[in-house]
Scaffold this motif. Structure first.
Motif, PDB file in Angstrom:
ATOM      1  N   VAL A 124      63.498  46.757  13.120  1.00  0.00           N
ATOM      2  CA  VAL A 124      62.162  46.428  12.628  1.00  0.00           C
ATOM      3  C   VAL A 124      61.717  45.133  13.299  1.00  0.00           C
ATOM      4  CG1 VAL A 124      62.430  47.601  10.406  1.00  0.00           C
ATOM      5  CG2 VAL A 124      63.133  45.213  10.630  1.00  0.00           C
ATOM      6  N   PRO A 125      60.413  44.892  13.361  1.00  0.00           N
ATOM      7  CA  PRO A 125      59.922  43.688  14.045  1.00  0.00           C
ATOM      8  C   PRO A 125      60.006  42.460  13.156  1.00  0.00           C
ATOM      9  CG  PRO A 125      58.085  44.918  13.169  1.00  0.00           C
ATOM     10  CD  PRO A 125      59.309  45.738  12.856  1.00  0.00           C
ATOM     11  N   THR A 126      59.841  41.289  13.750  1.00  0.00           N
ATOM     12  CA  THR A 126      59.592  40.089  12.950  1.00  0.00           C
ATOM     13  C   THR A 126      58.121  40.092  12.557  1.00  0.00           C
ATOM     14  OG1 THR A 126      59.113  38.757  14.922  1.00  0.00           O
ATOM     15  CG2 THR A 126      61.391  38.782  14.126  1.00  0.00           C
ATOM     16  N   VAL A 127      57.821  39.584  11.379  1.00  0.00           N
ATOM     17  CA  VAL A 127      56.470  39.673  10.816  1.00  0.00           C
ATOM     18  C   VAL A 127      55.951  38.283  10.471  1.00  0.00           C
ATOM     19  CG1 VAL A 127      55.052  40.666   8.986  1.00  0.00           C
ATOM     20  CG2 VAL A 127      57.036  41.950   9.863  1.00  0.00           C
ATOM     21  N   GLU A 128      54.767  37.978  10.989  1.00  0.00           N
ATOM     22  CA  GLU A 128      54.033  36.769  10.600  1.00  0.00           C
ATOM     23  C   GLU A 128      52.795  37.225   9.836  1.00  0.00           C
ATOM     24  OE1 GLU A 128      53.804  33.815  14.087  1.00  0.00           O
ATOM     25  OE2 GLU A 128      54.254  35.760  15.034  1.00  0.00           O
ATOM     26  N   THR A 129      52.654  36.786   8.622  1.00  0.00           N
ATOM     27  CA  THR A 129      51.534  37.244   7.799  1.00  0.00           C
ATOM     28  C   THR A 129      50.361  36.270   7.875  1.00  0.00           C
ATOM     29  OG1 THR A 129      52.419  36.136   5.837  1.00  0.00           O
ATOM     30  CG2 THR A 129      53.079  38.421   6.194  1.00  0.00           C
ATOM     31  N   GLY A 130      49.173  36.832   7.785  1.00  0.00           N
ATOM     32  CA  GLY A 130      47.961  36.026   7.722  1.00  0.00           C
ATOM     33  C   GLY A 130      47.707  35.193   8.962  1.00  0.00           C
ATOM     34  N   ASP A 146      48.398  40.678  10.122  1.00  0.00           N
ATOM     35  CA  ASP A 146      49.781  40.277  10.366  1.00  0.00           C
ATOM     36  C   ASP A 146      50.118  40.516  11.828  1.00  0.00           C
ATOM     37  OD1 ASP A 146      49.901  39.823   7.654  1.00  0.00           O
ATOM     38  OD2 ASP A 146      51.033  41.652   7.192  1.00  0.00           O
ATOM     39  N   ARG A 147      50.976  39.669  12.372  1.00  0.00           N
ATOM     40  CA  ARG A 147      51.432  39.869  13.748  1.00  0.00           C
ATOM     41  C   ARG A 147      52.883  40.321  13.723  1.00  0.00           C
ATOM     42  NH1 ARG A 147      49.410  35.530  16.601  1.00  0.00           N
ATOM     43  NH2 ARG A 147      51.036  34.198  15.753  1.00  0.00           N
ATOM     44  N   LEU A 148      53.144  41.467  14.352  1.00  0.00           N
ATOM     45  CA  LEU A 148      54.485  42.018  14.445  1.00  0.00           C
ATOM     46  C   LEU A 148      54.993  41.793  15.864  1.00  0.00           C
ATOM     47  CD1 LEU A 148      53.770  45.468  12.719  1.00  0.00           C
ATOM     48  CD2 LEU A 148      54.143  43.250  11.645  1.00  0.00           C
ATOM     49  N   THR A 149      56.170  41.233  15.996  1.00  0.00           N
ATOM     50  CA  THR A 149      56.736  40.957  17.316  1.00  0.00           C
ATOM     51  C   THR A 149      57.986  41.789  17.507  1.00  0.00           C
ATOM     52  OG1 THR A 149      55.869  38.693  17.295  1.00  0.00           O
ATOM     53  CG2 THR A 149      57.631  39.176  18.861  1.00  0.00           C
ATOM     54  N   VAL A 150      57.988  42.538  18.601  1.00  0.00           N
ATOM     55  CA  VAL A 150      59.101  43.438  18.922  1.00  0.00           C
ATOM     56  C   VAL A 150      59.821  42.889  20.154  1.00  0.00           C
ATOM     57  CG1 VAL A 150      59.786  45.784  19.532  1.00  0.00           C
ATOM     58  CG2 VAL A 150      57.822  45.402  18.007  1.00  0.00           C
ATOM     59  N   PRO A 151      61.080  42.447  20.006  1.00  0.00           N
ATOM     60  CA  PRO A 151      61.831  42.004  21.195  1.00  0.00           C
ATOM     61  C   PRO A 151      62.269  43.201  22.022  1.00  0.00           C
ATOM     62  CG  PRO A 151      63.225  41.890  19.233  1.00  0.00           C
ATOM     63  CD  PRO A 151      61.849  42.299  18.767  1.00  0.00           C
ATOM     64  N   LEU A 152      62.094  43.097  23.340  1.00  0.00           N
ATOM     65  CA  LEU A 152      62.468  44.154  24.260  1.00  0.00           C
ATOM     66  C   LEU A 152      63.477  43.616  25.276  1.00  0.00           C
ATOM     67  CD1 LEU A 152      58.866  45.555  24.804  1.00  0.00           C
ATOM     68  CD2 LEU A 152      60.655  46.586  23.390  1.00  0.00           C
ATOM     69  N   GLN A 153      63.982  44.500  26.107  1.00  0.00           N
ATOM     70  CA  GLN A 153      64.951  44.072  27.106  1.00  0.00           C
ATOM     71  C   GLN A 153      64.308  43.140  28.128  1.00  0.00           C
ATOM     72  OE1 GLN A 153      68.331  44.853  27.269  1.00  0.00           O
ATOM     73  NE2 GLN A 153      67.988  45.638  25.203  1.00  0.00           N
ATOM     74  N   TYR A 154      65.169  42.396  28.821  1.00  0.00           N
ATOM     75  CA  TYR A 154      64.767  41.482  29.888  1.00  0.00           C
ATOM     76  C   TYR A 154      63.851  40.379  29.371  1.00  0.00           C
ATOM     77  CZ  TYR A 154      67.040  44.850  32.905  1.00  0.00           C
ATOM     78  OH  TYR A 154      67.975  45.679  33.482  1.00  0.00           O
ATOM     79  N   LYS A 155      64.108  40.006  28.099  1.00  0.00           N
ATOM     80  CA  LYS A 155      63.488  38.817  27.490  1.00  0.00           C
ATOM     81  C   LYS A 155      61.970  38.891  27.422  1.00  0.00           C
ATOM     82  CE  LYS A 155      67.381  35.853  28.754  1.00  0.00           C
ATOM     83  NZ  LYS A 155      67.829  34.599  29.417  1.00  0.00           N
ATOM     84  N   THR A 157      58.605  40.530  25.072  1.00  0.00           N
ATOM     85  CA  THR A 157      58.273  40.978  23.723  1.00  0.00           C
ATOM     86  C   THR A 157      56.969  41.759  23.754  1.00  0.00           C
ATOM     87  OG1 THR A 157      57.025  38.963  23.203  1.00  0.00           O
ATOM     88  CG2 THR A 157      59.384  38.964  22.656  1.00  0.00           C
ATOM     89  N   ALA A 158      56.783  42.548  22.720  1.00  0.00           N
ATOM     90  CA  ALA A 158      55.499  43.227  22.506  1.00  0.00           C
ATOM     91  C   ALA A 158      54.953  42.744  21.173  1.00  0.00           C
ATOM     92  CB  ALA A 158      55.676  44.735  22.487  1.00  0.00           C
ATOM     93  N   LYS A 159      53.686  42.386  21.170  1.00  0.00           N
ATOM     94  CA  LYS A 159      53.032  41.961  19.941  1.00  0.00           C
ATOM     95  C   LYS A 159      52.076  43.056  19.474  1.00  0.00           C
ATOM     96  CE  LYS A 159      53.440  36.959  20.436  1.00  0.00           C
ATOM     97  NZ  LYS A 159      54.532  37.050  21.417  1.00  0.00           N
ATOM     98  N   VAL A 160      52.094  43.299  18.199  1.00  0.00           N
ATOM     99  CA  VAL A 160      51.255  44.328  17.583  1.00  0.00           C
ATOM    100  C   VAL A 160      50.569  43.691  16.385  1.00  0.00           C
ATOM    101  CG1 VAL A 160      51.234  46.574  16.438  1.00  0.00           C
ATOM    102  CG2 VAL A 160      52.838  46.143  18.328  1.00  0.00           C
ATOM    103  N   TYR A 161      49.280  43.982  16.209  1.00  0.00           N
ATOM    104  CA  TYR A 161      48.534  43.416  15.078  1.00  0.00           C
ATOM    105  C   TYR A 161      48.348  44.473  13.995  1.00  0.00           C
ATOM    106  CZ  TYR A 161      47.760  39.278  17.866  1.00  0.00           C
ATOM    107  OH  TYR A 161      47.957  38.128  18.590  1.00  0.00           O
ATOM    108  N   ASP A 162      48.769  44.121  12.797  1.00  0.00           N
ATOM    109  CA  ASP A 162      48.690  44.999  11.626  1.00  0.00           C
ATOM    110  C   ASP A 162      47.509  44.506  10.784  1.00  0.00           C
ATOM    111  OD1 ASP A 162      49.207  46.778   9.610  1.00  0.00           O
ATOM    112  OD2 ASP A 162      51.159  45.948   9.057  1.00  0.00           O
ATOM    113  N   ILE A 163      46.427  45.270  10.772  1.00  0.00           N
ATOM    114  CA  ILE A 163      45.160  44.830  10.182  1.00  0.00           C
ATOM    115  C   ILE A 163      44.947  45.535   8.858  1.00  0.00           C
ATOM    116  CG2 ILE A 163      42.682  44.554  10.604  1.00  0.00           C
ATOM    117  CD1 ILE A 163      43.330  44.974  13.623  1.00  0.00           C
TER     118      ILE A 163
END
Length: 429
Positions: A124-130, A146-155, A157-163
């Motif tokens: 699961v991603p790390t979650v920053e709320t608000g 909320d901002r969801l951060t997904v760590p991927l290979q080779y250092k 990340t992908a950021k996804v916004y949960d609205i």
């Protein structure tokens, strides 16, 4: 009889076969009509067999719009006639999915290639709320982002916004995926319409684009050495027998959907995407059955039609969309000439409370334009209807040819059809 006449007879046979399959399943005439082009129930999906939303006992009609004659006048006959590439083509053998077991096997093959036998990630991603998200500042009716951060290979990340909508949540989650740096106007217009209907929306960007841009990536040949963001066509050195760069495109969806299911359990998951996001929608809805309804826009054509797209010519697609880049991924389980995209359309559509509406712009100023898609529309729709036993609540597929404009976008008309499709689905919550 000419080759083209034979092709037309085969298409007609596919349509009639779809009606026959529905009738053989013991459905009433109206349900049989729903399984074929133009059927009043062609886009209706139900959960648990509970029926679709009705208005006075009937579903509201699907929005329709005329051809934009001003746009049509600027384009030649190749934008309104089938190309010679389709003459004599029998589409049926190109759809290498004939039974439910084929779907399971093809899906497993895709997952094994991407994650090298490890299966879909359970992280699961790390979650920053608000959080503050300038890209979405113009949206109204937002309760929180909320901002969801997904760590991927080779250092990277992908950021996804949960609205989250200010309106009462309708228990449905929509995933919107933007393309290769397309302006945000289409995304914002679509997200706003979904928020207004009570959807929770997750917004995605392609690797190294928009809010995923500007980051460095570790050199695969020199661990610890960081390199500037590559273009997608520059990802070749990172692709290997033990790692696929397709994870950069698809793993953020898996991980953030894991979070949604664990944290708030949506009753239904819808996915929409434009251009490269349309490609992502096509692929991801095929490999993850947790996606219920999908709407890929201007994102793909089957391989056998790529060169037939009139402008630009040929429309090959971006690096990740080609067989040459990933011969082990775009490889049907069926020996012969099956087309992977036709298979993915079917895979994304079959299953309880599942369906797909592909959207292609006839006069698109970028890609996947023209009318060549008409040759596979009925065969794909009928194959899905056959696999679903003629029951739309167990699978359905259709295609919207949008001739109302000449842009690379999800037009207001296409959006109205998407919303109609979603609004007329009765999801058990």
């Amino acid at each position: 009889m000419t080759d083209l006449d034979a092709s037309r007879r085969k298409v007609l046979g596919g349509v009639l076969g779809g009606i026959g399959a529905a009738l053989a399943a013991g459905l009433p005439a109206g349900a049989a009509h729903a399984a074929v082009p133009g059927g009043s129930g062609a886009a209706g999906v139900v959960a648990g067999g509970s029926g679709v939303t009705t208005h006075g006992g009937r579903r509201p009609p699907r929005p329709v719009a005329p051809v934009n004659q001003e746009a049509a006048a600027r384009f030649g006959p190749e934008y309104r006639t089938l190309p010679t590439a389709v003459a004599g083509v029998d589409v049926e053998p190109l759809i290498g999915i004939a039974k439910a077991e084929d779907i399971a096997a093809r899906r497993q093959k895709m997952v094994d290639f991407i994650w090298k036998g490890a299966g879909l990630p359970s992280a699961v991603p790390t979650v920053e709320t608000g959080v503050s998200a300038p890209e979405f500042a113009s949206l109204t009716g937002v309760r929180r982002i909320d901002r969801l951060t997904v760590p991927l290979q080779y250092k990277i990340t992908a950021k996804v916004y949960d609205i989250l909508p200010r309106k009462a949540w309708n228990r449905r989650l929509a995933l919107y995926h933007n393309g290769h740096g397309e302006p945000l106007d289409t995304m914002l217009r679509t997200v706003q319409a979904l928020l207004d209907r009570g959807y929770r929306v997750m917004a995605y960007a392609m690797p190294f684009h928009h809010w995923n841009g500007g980051q460095q990536i570790e050199d695969p040949r020199s661990p610890g050495t960081m390199l500037p963001s590559p273009s997608h066509r520059e990802l070749v050195p990172w692709e290997s027998e033990t790692f696929s760069t397709l994870t950069f495109f698809l793993e953020p969806l898996v991980v953030t959907l894991n979070h949604a299911q664990a944290a708030y359990r949506p009753a239904s998951v819808e996915m929409l995407g434009l251009s490269g996001g349309g490609w992502t929608t096509t692929v991801y809805a095929a490999l993850d059955p947790r996606v219920n309804h999908s709407y890929p826009a201007a994102g793909s054509l089957p391989f056998f039609l790529r060169a037939a797209s009139p402008k630009p010519s040929p429309t090959t697609g971006d690096w990740e969309q080609t067989r040459a880049s990933f011969p082990g991924f775009y490889s049907s389980i069926t020996a012969g000439t099956a087309d992977d995209y036709l298979e993915m359309y079917v895979m994304a559509s079959v299953g309880e409370n599942r369906g797909q509406l592909q959207i292609l712009n006839r006069f698109d100023d970028c890609c996947f334009n023209g009318v060549s898609h008409r040759v596979y529309q009925a065969p794909v729709r009928d194959r899905v209807a056959l696999l679903a036993g003629g029951r739309p609540e167990r699978g359905r597929w259709d295609l919207l040819e949008d001739a109302t404009h000449d842009d690379h976008t999800i037009s207001p008309h296409a959006l109205s059809v998407i919303l109609w499709d979603l609004d007329t689905v009765n999801v058990t919550t």
